[in-house]
Design a protein around this motif. Structure first.
Motif, PDB file in Angstrom:
ATOM      1  N   VAL A   1       1.543 -16.306   2.842  1.00  0.00           N
ATOM      2  CA  VAL A   1       1.819 -15.151   3.684  1.00  0.00           C
ATOM      3  C   VAL A   1       3.215 -15.300   4.309  1.00  0.00           C
ATOM      4  O   VAL A   1       3.579 -16.372   4.784  1.00  0.00           O
ATOM      5  N   ILE A   2       3.988 -14.201   4.266  1.00  0.00           N
ATOM      6  CA  ILE A   2       5.330 -14.194   4.863  1.00  0.00           C
ATOM      7  C   ILE A   2       5.455 -13.031   5.829  1.00  0.00           C
ATOM      8  O   ILE A   2       4.681 -12.070   5.777  1.00  0.00           O
ATOM      9  N   LEU A   3       6.462 -13.135   6.684  1.00  0.00           N
ATOM     10  CA  LEU A   3       6.899 -12.016   7.496  1.00  0.00           C
ATOM     11  C   LEU A   3       8.215 -11.562   6.894  1.00  0.00           C
ATOM     12  O   LEU A   3       9.202 -12.311   6.909  1.00  0.00           O
ATOM     13  N   LEU A   4       8.218 -10.372   6.309  1.00  0.00           N
ATOM     14  CA  LEU A   4       9.414  -9.782   5.716  1.00  0.00           C
ATOM     15  C   LEU A   4      10.027  -8.851   6.751  1.00  0.00           C
ATOM     16  O   LEU A   4       9.335  -7.975   7.280  1.00  0.00           O
ATOM     17  N   THR A   5      11.295  -9.040   7.045  1.00  0.00           N
ATOM     18  CA  THR A   5      12.000  -8.195   8.007  1.00  0.00           C
ATOM     19  C   THR A   5      13.154  -7.516   7.283  1.00  0.00           C
ATOM     20  O   THR A   5      13.898  -8.163   6.544  1.00  0.00           O
ATOM     21  N   ILE A   6      13.285  -6.198   7.523  1.00  0.00           N
ATOM     22  CA  ILE A   6      14.371  -5.419   6.937  1.00  0.00           C
ATOM     23  C   ILE A   6      15.005  -4.561   8.027  1.00  0.00           C
ATOM     24  O   ILE A   6      14.355  -4.245   9.025  1.00  0.00           O
ATOM     25  N   PRO A   7      16.262  -4.141   7.843  1.00  0.00           N
ATOM     26  CA  PRO A   7      16.868  -3.225   8.807  1.00  0.00           C
ATOM     27  C   PRO A   7      16.110  -1.894   8.824  1.00  0.00           C
ATOM     28  O   PRO A   7      15.663  -1.418   7.778  1.00  0.00           O
ATOM     29  N   ASP A   8      15.946  -1.308  10.001  1.00  0.00           N
ATOM     30  CA  ASP A   8      15.256  -0.017  10.127  1.00  0.00           C
ATOM     31  C   ASP A   8      16.272   1.104  10.014  1.00  0.00           C
ATOM     32  O   ASP A   8      16.955   1.450  10.968  1.00  0.00           O
ATOM     33  N   THR A   9      16.365   1.670   8.809  1.00  0.00           N
ATOM     34  CA  THR A   9      17.279   2.781   8.551  1.00  0.00           C
ATOM     35  C   THR A   9      16.497   4.058   8.256  1.00  0.00           C
ATOM     36  O   THR A   9      17.043   5.002   7.696  1.00  0.00           O
ATOM     37  N   TYR A  10      15.225   4.087   8.637  1.00  0.00           N
ATOM     38  CA  TYR A  10      14.325   5.172   8.285  1.00  0.00           C
ATOM     39  C   TYR A  10      14.190   6.168   9.438  1.00  0.00           C
ATOM     40  O   TYR A  10      14.319   5.808  10.598  1.00  0.00           O
ATOM     41  N   LYS A  11      13.907   7.412   9.078  1.00  0.00           N
ATOM     42  CA  LYS A  11      13.663   8.446  10.078  1.00  0.00           C
ATOM     43  C   LYS A  11      12.327   8.178  10.744  1.00  0.00           C
ATOM     44  O   LYS A  11      11.609   7.252  10.378  1.00  0.00           O
ATOM     45  N   LYS A  12      11.982   9.024  11.696  1.00  0.00           N
ATOM     46  CA  LYS A  12      10.704   8.866  12.395  1.00  0.00           C
ATOM     47  C   LYS A  12       9.546   8.966  11.416  1.00  0.00           C
ATOM     48  O   LYS A  12       9.584   9.734  10.471  1.00  0.00           O
ATOM     49  N   GLY A  13       8.523   8.184  11.674  1.00  0.00           N
ATOM     50  CA  GLY A  13       7.344   8.180  10.823  1.00  0.00           C
ATOM     51  C   GLY A  13       6.894   6.757  10.570  1.00  0.00           C
ATOM     52  O   GLY A  13       7.478   5.794  11.075  1.00  0.00           O
ATOM     53  N   GLU A  14       5.857   6.633   9.780  1.00  0.00           N
ATOM     54  CA  GLU A  14       5.307   5.325   9.455  1.00  0.00           C
ATOM     55  C   GLU A  14       6.014   4.751   8.233  1.00  0.00           C
ATOM     56  O   GLU A  14       6.049   5.365   7.173  1.00  0.00           O
ATOM     57  N   VAL A  15       6.568   3.541   8.381  1.00  0.00           N
ATOM     58  CA  VAL A  15       7.260   2.876   7.279  1.00  0.00           C
ATOM     59  C   VAL A  15       6.248   1.989   6.559  1.00  0.00           C
ATOM     60  O   VAL A  15       5.525   1.219   7.177  1.00  0.00           O
ATOM     61  N   VAL A  16       6.195   2.124   5.220  1.00  0.00           N
ATOM     62  CA  VAL A  16       5.243   1.341   4.435  1.00  0.00           C
ATOM     63  C   VAL A  16       5.950   0.628   3.286  1.00  0.00           C
ATOM     64  O   VAL A  16       6.938   1.108   2.746  1.00  0.00           O
ATOM     65  N   LEU A  17       5.415  -0.539   2.952  1.00  0.00           N
ATOM     66  CA  LEU A  17       5.851  -1.302   1.792  1.00  0.00           C
ATOM     67  C   LEU A  17       4.778  -1.104   0.729  1.00  0.00           C
ATOM     68  O   LEU A  17       3.596  -1.316   1.002  1.00  0.00           O
ATOM     69  N   THR A  18       5.187  -0.697  -0.451  1.00  0.00           N
ATOM     70  CA  THR A  18       4.245  -0.420  -1.537  1.00  0.00           C
ATOM     71  C   THR A  18       4.484  -1.392  -2.687  1.00  0.00           C
ATOM     72  O   THR A  18       5.619  -1.608  -3.104  1.00  0.00           O
ATOM     73  N   PHE A  19       3.383  -1.998  -3.172  1.00  0.00           N
ATOM     74  CA  PHE A  19       3.438  -2.822  -4.381  1.00  0.00           C
ATOM     75  C   PHE A  19       2.149  -2.586  -5.134  1.00  0.00           C
ATOM     76  O   PHE A  19       1.066  -2.614  -4.561  1.00  0.00           O
ATOM     77  N   GLY A  20       2.274  -2.305  -6.421  1.00  0.00           N
ATOM     78  CA  GLY A  20       1.088  -1.926  -7.193  1.00  0.00           C
ATOM     79  C   GLY A  20       0.453  -0.708  -6.557  1.00  0.00           C
ATOM     80  O   GLY A  20       1.122   0.287  -6.303  1.00  0.00           O
ATOM     81  N   PHE A  21      -0.847  -0.779  -6.268  1.00  0.00           N
ATOM     82  CA  PHE A  21      -1.539   0.334  -5.627  1.00  0.00           C
ATOM     83  C   PHE A  21      -1.780   0.058  -4.140  1.00  0.00           C
ATOM     84  O   PHE A  21      -2.548   0.762  -3.494  1.00  0.00           O
ATOM     85  N   LYS A  22      -1.147  -0.973  -3.602  1.00  0.00           N
ATOM     86  CA  LYS A  22      -1.354  -1.353  -2.211  1.00  0.00           C
ATOM     87  C   LYS A  22      -0.192  -0.899  -1.338  1.00  0.00           C
ATOM     88  O   LYS A  22       0.951  -0.829  -1.793  1.00  0.00           O
TER      89      LYS A  22
END
Length: 140
Positions: free
Chosen positions: A87-108
């Motif tokens: 298990v890791i904690l992945l951190t990325i810059p927040d360049t997204y508009k308002k809303g829920e940010v999701v990471l998608t891999f496969g069907f998850k």
């Protein structure tokens, strides 16, 4: 405890290597572990944590959760790829508009947590162990 390799084909590798776990910094890279590497070429960057706890460049970071050392790779640029042995904690810059940010891999999909770190807006994802694969990040 490191080596910088500049190739003739627009590629730079920064290699961190030590027989003792330690915290190291070079230019805009932070590393904690015994072996890690950052590769920059054309329009992509690879963070490789071979044996360590943390690696970070330009607001993108991998932190191993739950154990002293682990391995993970993040490739970012035009597309994104990821693998981790725990298990890791992945951190990325927040360049997204308002809303829920999701990471998608496969069907998850994993929900991101938006927060401010060191004065910068970022999104954190708690990612389970996974084989090397494409991932995408966007608004839900």
């Amino acid at each position: 405890m490191g080596l910088k390799i500049e190739s003739l084909q627009d590629r730079t590798d920064i290699v961190f290597s030590s027989d003792v776990i330690g915290k190291y910094a070079f230019q805009n890279i932070n590393f904690n572990g015994t072996f890690g590497m950052v590769t920059s070429e054309e329009n992509k960057t690879t963070l490789f944590l071979g044996a360590g706890k943390f690696i970070e460049k330009d607001g993108f970071s991998i932190k191993i959760l739950g154990k002293k050392s682990g391995a993970a790779t993040l490739v970012y640029g035009d597309n994104m790829q990821l693998t981790c042995d725990d298990v890791i904690l992945l951190t990325i810059p927040d360049t997204y508009k308002k809303g829920e940010v999701v990471l998608t891999f496969g069907f998850k999909q994993l929900r991101g947590e938006r927060l401010k770190m060191n004065g910068e807006n970022v999104v954190n994802f708690k990612v389970p162990a996974m084989n090397f694969q494409e991932v995408s990040i966007g608004l839900k």
